[in-house]
Design a protein around this motif. Structure first.
Motif, PDB file in Angstrom:
ATOM      1  N   LEU A 218       0.904  -1.107  -0.019  1.00  0.00           N
ATOM      2  CA  LEU A 218       0.126  -0.072  -0.197  1.00  0.00           C
ATOM      3  C   LEU A 218       0.742   1.192  -0.052  1.00  0.00           C
ATOM      4  CD1 LEU A 218      -2.371  -1.130   2.483  1.00  0.00           C
ATOM      5  CD2 LEU A 218      -2.697  -1.280   0.154  1.00  0.00           C
ATOM      6  N   ALA A 219       2.120   1.269   0.197  1.00  0.00           N
ATOM      7  CA  ALA A 219       2.985   2.232   0.343  1.00  0.00           C
ATOM      8  C   ALA A 219       2.715   3.005  -1.042  1.00  0.00           C
ATOM      9  CB  ALA A 219       4.473   1.936   0.606  1.00  0.00           C
ATOM     10  N   HIS A 220       2.995   4.357  -0.850  1.00  0.00           N
ATOM     11  CA  HIS A 220       2.654   5.265  -1.840  1.00  0.00           C
ATOM     12  C   HIS A 220       3.369   6.655  -1.714  1.00  0.00           C
ATOM     13  CE1 HIS A 220      -1.134   5.870   0.224  1.00  0.00           C
ATOM     14  NE2 HIS A 220      -0.825   7.569   0.057  1.00  0.00           N
ATOM     15  N   ASP A 221       3.591   7.401  -2.807  1.00  0.00           N
ATOM     16  CA  ASP A 221       4.196   8.903  -2.575  1.00  0.00           C
ATOM     17  C   ASP A 221       5.225   8.986  -1.690  1.00  0.00           C
ATOM     18  OD1 ASP A 221       4.032  11.451  -3.623  1.00  0.00           O
ATOM     19  OD2 ASP A 221       2.859  11.979  -1.465  1.00  0.00           O
ATOM     20  N   VAL A 222       6.222   7.880  -1.595  1.00  0.00           N
ATOM     21  CA  VAL A 222       7.354   7.817  -1.062  1.00  0.00           C
ATOM     22  C   VAL A 222       8.321   8.146  -1.849  1.00  0.00           C
ATOM     23  CG1 VAL A 222       8.953   6.403   0.380  1.00  0.00           C
ATOM     24  CG2 VAL A 222       6.500   6.149   0.841  1.00  0.00           C
ATOM     25  N   PRO A 223       9.257   9.237  -1.549  1.00  0.00           N
ATOM     26  CA  PRO A 223      10.373   9.703  -2.699  1.00  0.00           C
ATOM     27  C   PRO A 223      11.436   8.549  -2.694  1.00  0.00           C
ATOM     28  CG  PRO A 223      10.591  11.149  -0.717  1.00  0.00           C
ATOM     29  CD  PRO A 223       9.318  10.128  -0.686  1.00  0.00           C
ATOM     30  N   ASN A 224      12.111   8.180  -4.084  1.00  0.00           N
ATOM     31  CA  ASN A 224      13.119   7.404  -3.986  1.00  0.00           C
ATOM     32  C   ASN A 224      12.837   5.959  -3.890  1.00  0.00           C
ATOM     33  OD1 ASN A 224      15.047   9.491  -4.885  1.00  0.00           O
ATOM     34  ND2 ASN A 224      15.127  10.059  -2.629  1.00  0.00           N
ATOM     35  N   LEU A 225      11.620   5.592  -3.542  1.00  0.00           N
ATOM     36  CA  LEU A 225      11.259   4.242  -3.585  1.00  0.00           C
ATOM     37  C   LEU A 225      10.677   3.581  -4.695  1.00  0.00           C
ATOM     38  CD1 LEU A 225      10.225   1.437  -1.966  1.00  0.00           C
ATOM     39  CD2 LEU A 225       8.058   2.762  -1.386  1.00  0.00           C
ATOM     40  N   THR A 226      11.225   2.547  -5.276  1.00  0.00           N
ATOM     41  CA  THR A 226      10.680   1.706  -6.474  1.00  0.00           C
ATOM     42  C   THR A 226      10.287   0.525  -5.805  1.00  0.00           C
ATOM     43  OG1 THR A 226      11.966   2.898  -7.873  1.00  0.00           O
ATOM     44  CG2 THR A 226      11.131   0.728  -8.748  1.00  0.00           C
ATOM     45  N   LYS A 227       8.932   0.208  -6.175  1.00  0.00           N
ATOM     46  CA  LYS A 227       8.385  -1.137  -5.633  1.00  0.00           C
ATOM     47  C   LYS A 227       7.956  -1.971  -6.997  1.00  0.00           C
ATOM     48  CE  LYS A 227       3.776  -0.141  -4.488  1.00  0.00           C
ATOM     49  NZ  LYS A 227       2.877  -0.011  -3.352  1.00  0.00           N
ATOM     50  N   TYR A 228       8.474  -3.419  -6.795  1.00  0.00           N
ATOM     51  CA  TYR A 228       8.239  -4.402  -7.686  1.00  0.00           C
ATOM     52  C   TYR A 228       7.389  -5.513  -7.448  1.00  0.00           C
ATOM     53  CZ  TYR A 228      12.955  -2.005  -9.039  1.00  0.00           C
ATOM     54  OH  TYR A 228      13.909  -1.258  -9.500  1.00  0.00           O
ATOM     55  N   ARG A 229       6.194  -5.441  -7.997  1.00  0.00           N
ATOM     56  CA  ARG A 229       5.276  -6.596  -7.592  1.00  0.00           C
ATOM     57  C   ARG A 229       5.437  -7.766  -8.421  1.00  0.00           C
ATOM     58  NH1 ARG A 229      -0.395  -4.387  -6.799  1.00  0.00           N
ATOM     59  NH2 ARG A 229      -1.002  -4.913  -8.991  1.00  0.00           N
ATOM     60  N   VAL A 230       5.587  -8.754  -8.014  1.00  0.00           N
ATOM     61  CA  VAL A 230       6.036 -10.070  -8.621  1.00  0.00           C
ATOM     62  C   VAL A 230       4.726 -11.163  -8.208  1.00  0.00           C
ATOM     63  CG1 VAL A 230       7.724 -12.016  -9.017  1.00  0.00           C
ATOM     64  CG2 VAL A 230       8.536  -9.517  -8.586  1.00  0.00           C
ATOM     65  N   ASP A 231       4.023 -11.909  -9.082  1.00  0.00           N
ATOM     66  CA  ASP A 231       3.183 -12.855  -8.664  1.00  0.00           C
ATOM     67  C   ASP A 231       4.014 -14.261  -8.149  1.00  0.00           C
ATOM     68  OD1 ASP A 231       4.230 -13.247 -11.512  1.00  0.00           O
ATOM     69  OD2 ASP A 231       3.249 -14.870 -11.672  1.00  0.00           O
TER      70      ASP A 231
END
Length: 642
Positions: A341-354
């Motif tokens: 649910l994390a959002h609008d965090v600077p310098n964060l790239t999140k990768y969703r993998v199944d």
């Protein structure tokens, strides 16, 4: 004869005390650190003393603590069943019986106990067993061979190996290990990253730590005696950085699963460093509340009281640290409803993998290796053209299919992602490659959720190769929702707290299901042992605390929880509260009579050993929002002897 035996025992104990003194341990460690062809090393090997010297050189325990090795025989009929090793009436270790490596006994090594007298111990299953107890740590020939193969050395009570440029490095790549099987002959691994070659490390020193504490690791939070490891490990890291004058920005911390949690912890004092994480556990007590850990790591008070990865990661989010985070929505135990649910965090790239927890690192290995090589050598950015993008609505989800140009269709072995934005956070959603190499698509397990994913903000297509190449293209048009799908909501990822005077929102997510709640919480008795969770129609209204008249149990905290829209995952909300409170007992009180039958059935499944679900009996109309301490005697008492 009794006097003689006692005298011999006393002499033996004095001899062991001398051998395991600081002087004896230092001598043993110097012997092991000496060259293999040295006179002293050859002598020790010739006399068959290597095992004894290794035990003398192992992690130092304070007086009164010992290492134990438990061997369970005839384990086959107990396969899959829980067992516990008791010292008197206290549990010192427990697990579920799993098959050992083929051809080897079922062993659990380096259980820390407070007596060397084996007669004080018993096993709670009807199986023959052997218990050995001593001052030095137990190991196996396979572990010794493994350590030699990967160059693991002991530096005081810290264990690690070095790779790459150890003379004049300009960068530091620091890795931490995950868990192996609990019955492995190699209990303590390192994250050696064999795919990273020596040529990759020409300017970099790679430090591979080993979590060599307790029976299978302590998340490197404490040593086997329960003492904090932070200062000892930090001194290694800062010493290497200072010795080679390496800037913090040239440090990368990597870990997967347990290793990711450790990486978060040891990045604390290096705010300019880069964090590369795969499926770390955010809340360790919550993660340990499962069969394999309940009677070992879950009982470790030193780990429970340590600052948790979730708190540190939230701090890093606020600081805008550079973080690449790989996860799956199907890993609620690890995620604790944060990264999804994390959002609008600077310098964060999140990768969703199944896929499940263990599938993420394997599936996303090209991406992670590419990120490391970008760090080691610099970015290699390339472009291609996405020729077509199509989106499809299916229930509450959106699927997509992209067609790439001829140049991109020749890329092999890369990870392909739909790329979008969540405010200042970059969101990468893994795609599957079609048998037609020019097509990339969301499989049935890779859907985008219309309820909370940024459908309209998905604006790019990206391929990440293991060699560090990053291929990017904008989408020719944005993705679209189905005509019956509502606009997505930005869901809260606020932390669950125990003291909140006004109602707060909390969202819990597991797989493709999420639940929203309002709650407030407050402390009643800091010495209490019971967490009360009251499910009500309105979290702003007051409730009576269900203090027990006999005085044996007292309430520590109360949470007043209001389900919003539905009761999805209400059992997880209650479970998170009791673990957050560190309470022994969980008492769930239901105030909404219209939902009582459904809620009773749902909450009776909460995964907590000592818990109750009770129905409040209102003395005033329910609309008034008040209730008395009187209860229906019809209770669901959960013995949960799991």
């Amino acid at each position: 004869m009794k006097i003689v035996r006692e005298a011999r025992h006393r002499i033996s104990e004095l001899g062991k005390a001398a051998a395991y003194s600081k002087f004896g341990t230092d001598v043993a460690r110097r012997i092991l650190a000496s060259p293999a062809d040295s006179v002293v090393h050859k002598y020790v090997k010739t006399k068959g003393l290597e095992g004894s010297v290794r035990r003398l050189a192992s992690e130092s325990l304070p007086p009164g603590l010992y290492f134990a090795k438990l061997t369970i025989k005839q384990w086959e009929k107990h396969r899959g069943k829980p067992f516990r090793l008791l010292q008197g009436s206290s549990v010192v270790y427990g697990n579920e019986v799993e098959p050992p490596a083929r051809g080897f006994p079922l062993e659990y090594r380096n259980i820390v106990v407070t007596s060397s007298d084996v007669t004080e111990f018993k096993l709670d299953i009807n199986a023959p067993y052997e218990l050995k107890i001593g001052r030095g740590a137990f190991t196996t020939p396979q572990q010794v061979k493994y350590d030699a193969q990967y160059g693991v050395k002991q530096y005081g009570d810290v264990f690690y190996s070095l790779r790459g440029n150890t003379v004049n490095p300009k960068k530091l790549l620091i890795t931490f290990p995950g868990f192996g099987p609990s019955t492995s002959r190699i209990s303590y691994a390192v994250s050696y990253l064999k795919d990273i070659k020596e040529a990759d490390l020409r300017d970099t020193m790679m430090v591979c730590f080993q979590d060599r504490y307790l029976a299978a690791g302590s998340y490197m939070m404490v040593d086997s005696a329960g003492r904090s490891l932070y200062e000892r490990v930090w001194s290694v890291l800062d010493g290497l950085r200072s010795e080679h004058n390496i800037d913090e920005s040239q440090m990368l911390f990597f870990g997967a699963s347990k290793g990711g949690s450790i990486a978060i912890n040891y990045a604390k004092d290096f705010p300019q460093a880069h964090l590369l994480l795969a499926v770390p556990q955010m809340n360790l007590p919550y993660y340990f509340n499962k069969p394999f850990f309940r009677d070992n790591l879950f009982r470790n008070n030193a780990i429970r009281s340590s600052e948790q990865p979730e708190s540190l990661l939230r701090q890093y989010f606020a600081e805008g640290r550079k973080i690449d985070y790989f996860y799956t929505n199907s890993d609620e135990l690890s995620n604790h409803s944060l990264i999804e649910l994390a959002h609008d965090v600077p310098n964060l790239t999140k990768y969703r993998v199944d896929g499940g927890h263990s599938a993420v690192a394997r599936a996303a290995l090209p991406s992670m290796l590419g990120i490391m090589r970008n760090f080691l050598h610099g970015a290699k950015n390339k472009t291609f053209r996405c020729e077509n993008i199509r989106s499809y609505a299916r229930g509450g989800n959106v699927l997509a299919q992209a067609r790439v140009d001829n140049q991109a269709s020749k890329i092999r072995g890369a990870n392909w992602y739909l790329e979008g934005s969540l405010g200042r956070t970059k969101f990468m959603h893994l795609l599957t490659e079609h048998s037609y190499q020019f097509l990339k698509f969301t499989s049935d397990s890779q859907v985008l959720a219309a309820a909370y994913d940024p459908i309209e903000a998905m604006s790019g297509l990206t391929a990440l190769e293991a060699n560090g190449s990053r291929w990017t293209s904008s989408l020719p048009e944005p993705l679209t929702r189905g005509p019956k799908q509502s606009p997505g909501a930005v869901l809260s990822f606020d932390e669950l707290v125990l003291t909140s005077t006004s109602p707060r929102e909390y969202v819990v997510l597991d797989g493709d299901t999420h639940g929203k709640y309002r709650y407030r919480s407050y402390e009643v008795d800091p010495a209490g042992d019971t967490m009360e969770v009251h499910f009500v129609k309105d979290a702003a209204l007051s409730v009576d605390t269900m203090l027990e008249a006999n005085g044996k149990n007292r309430t520590s905290y109360v949470a007043v929880v209001e389900p919003l829209a539905n009761w999805n995952l209400a059992d997880l909300v209650a479970l998170r509260f009791v673990i957050k409170a560190g309470a022994e007992r969980l008492r769930i009180v239901l105030h909404d009579s219209s939902k009582r039958q459904m809620a009773m059935a749902l909450l009776s499944q909460v995964d907590w050993k000592n818990s109750q679900v009770v129905a409040a009996s209102p003395t005033q109309p329910e609309a008034n929002g008040t209730s008395s301490a009187a209860l229906h005697e019809k209770e669901a008492l959960l013995s949960n002897a799991r």
